[in-house]
Write an enzyme that holds these catalytic residues in place. Structure first.
Site, short mmCIF file in Angstrom:
data_model
loop_
_atom_site.label_atom_id
_atom_site.label_comp_id
_atom_site.label_asym_id
_atom_site.label_seq_id
_atom_site.Cartn_x
_atom_site.Cartn_y
_atom_site.Cartn_z
N HIS A 30 0.71 -1.28 -0.24
CA HIS A 30 -0.17 0.19 0.30
C HIS A 30 0.99 0.93 0.03
O HIS A 30 0.54 2.53 -0.53
CB HIS A 30 -0.83 0.31 1.15
CG HIS A 30 -2.19 -0.89 0.94
ND1 HIS A 30 -3.23 -1.67 2.05
CD2 HIS A 30 -2.61 -1.92 0.05
CE1 HIS A 30 -3.49 -2.76 1.92
NE2 HIS A 30 -3.48 -3.00 0.70
N TYR A 80 1.12 4.54 -2.64
CA TYR A 80 1.01 5.76 -2.88
C TYR A 80 2.20 6.34 -3.25
O TYR A 80 1.36 7.00 -4.12
CB TYR A 80 0.11 6.67 -1.20
CG TYR A 80 0.22 5.66 -0.75
CD1 TYR A 80 -1.74 5.60 -1.26
CD2 TYR A 80 0.07 4.86 0.40
CE1 TYR A 80 -2.59 5.34 0.03
CE2 TYR A 80 -1.39 4.38 1.30
CZ TYR A 80 -2.41 4.62 0.57
OH TYR A 80 -3.73 3.78 1.72
FE LIG Z 1 -3.19 -1.22 4.26
FE LIG Z 2 -3.97 -2.54 6.58
#
Ligand SMILES: [Fe+2]
Ligand SMILES: [Fe+2]
Length: 337
Positions: free
Chosen positions: A119, A123
């Site tokens: 994640h 970003y």
């Molecule tokens: Fe996450």
């Molecule tokens: Fe998470």
């Protein structure tokens, strides 16, 4: 560090390994799981594997520049905060994992740690495409409300992470229920409100939200319920759990109101964000086996947006249909209790 931690032939039977306390032999055996949900969530996490490069971000800069000034501010302040959540969770999970005893639960946490890093990478890919990566990642230095939300989350995380008792571990698990189930949610909804204007951001969030809501939240809800069930937990600790979720609601709404007041955009009102966060908090309490305490409303527009994008991206049904043989021995339920 003692060698026993890695290999302990006199350790307890693998089916007796609890999340808190005990002495594991040192084996990760996916065929003998004390809890079915751990290996089921692991398989679902794997089935959901995605890479930031799958999202088309070619037009992100052009699309971002077409947003109004307030929409641009919402975009930047949302990603600035969400990216903190994932950075913090990677570190926190590593600490929480050290407190845990059951080897299979620890293995699932290892995969979750990898996903939080993914994640963070997403970003970076998105904001690089939008041309504002350095500015967004540095916003905490200039925006007091953003800095305060990050700070409050970090403080709640840090409070019980030393462990030492089942109750402290339960409180520690609650910090992750709050992160996976509350601190991301208005941010997800805001990006979905911008929607077709920024398809790169929207599609990236669709993947991230699927990980957080379909696997990370159920994982921590199960960890919570298991620790609660397997240990004697005092009423005062449960009171503290309620205190933590009230604080989480306050943290989420404080930042939500700040964005609303300073950068108003179409479709967002204070009443709407309050109802949304209260509904989510009640749902999270139910998921961990506690009574909801917040004023409940019918599903809000923002909740519907989040749910709609989750459904569009849900591989669970296909995944389980095409992998039936893997589940001959165990329930496909993500929840044992
Ligand atoms: Fe996450
Ligand atoms: Fe998470």
């Amino acid at each position: 560090m003692r060698a026993k931690k890695y290999y302990n032939p006199k350790g307890e039977n693998i089916l007796d390994e609890k999340i808190f306390g005990g002495s594991p032999t040192g084996f990760v055996d996916f065929n003998r799981s004390r809890y079915r949900w751990d290996s089921n969530i692991y398989d679902l996490m794997n089935a959901n594997t995605w890479f930031p490069s799958e999202v088309n971000t070619v037009n992100e800069k052009k699309n971002f520049e077409l947003l109004t000034e307030n929409e641009q501010a919402i975009y930047k302040l949302t990603f600035a905060q969400l990216s903190f959540n994932d950075s913090a969770q990677e570190e926190y999970l590593s600490d929480f994992r050290r407190l845990a005893n059951n080897r299979l639960v620890k293995a699932v946490l290892s995969l979750q740690i990898m996903q939080e890093v993914n994640h963070s990478k997403s970003y970076a890919v998105l904001l690089d495409a939008a041309g504002n990566s350095g500015e967004v990642f540095d916003l905490y230095k200039y925006d007091a409300a953003l800095n305060r939300k990050n700070q409050r989350i970090a403080e709640q995380f840090a409070r019980y992470i030393e462990g030492g008792s089942a109750e402290k571990m339960l409180l520690s698990a609650m910090a992750s229920v709050n992160l996976e189930g509350i601190y991301f949610l208005l941010g997800f909804a805001y990006i979905y409100v911008l929607g077709d204007k920024v398809p790169g951001a929207r599609d990236m969030i669709k993947f991230i939200a699927r990980d957080e809501l379909n696997t990370h939240l159920p994982l921590f809800a199960n960890i919570f319920k298991t620790i609660h069930k397997e240990n004697k937990i005092s009423t005062s600790t449960i009171d503290d759990i309620y205190g933590m979720i009230k604080e989480a609601v306050d943290i989420e709404l404080e930042y939500g109101r700040y964005l609303l007041e300073n950068y108003p955009i179409m479709g967002l009102t204070e009443d709407l964000i309050e109802k949304t966060v209260y509904n989510y908090a009640n749902d999270r309490l139910e998921k961990i086996g506690l009574e909801p305490i917040f004023e409940q409303s019918s599903q809000t527009y923002l909740q519907k947006l989040v749910q709609k994008h989750l459904n569009m991206n849900d591989v669970r049904s296909n995944f389980f249909e095409s992998n039936v043989s893997n589940y001959a021995k165990s329930s496909i339920d993500l929840d044992d209790f």
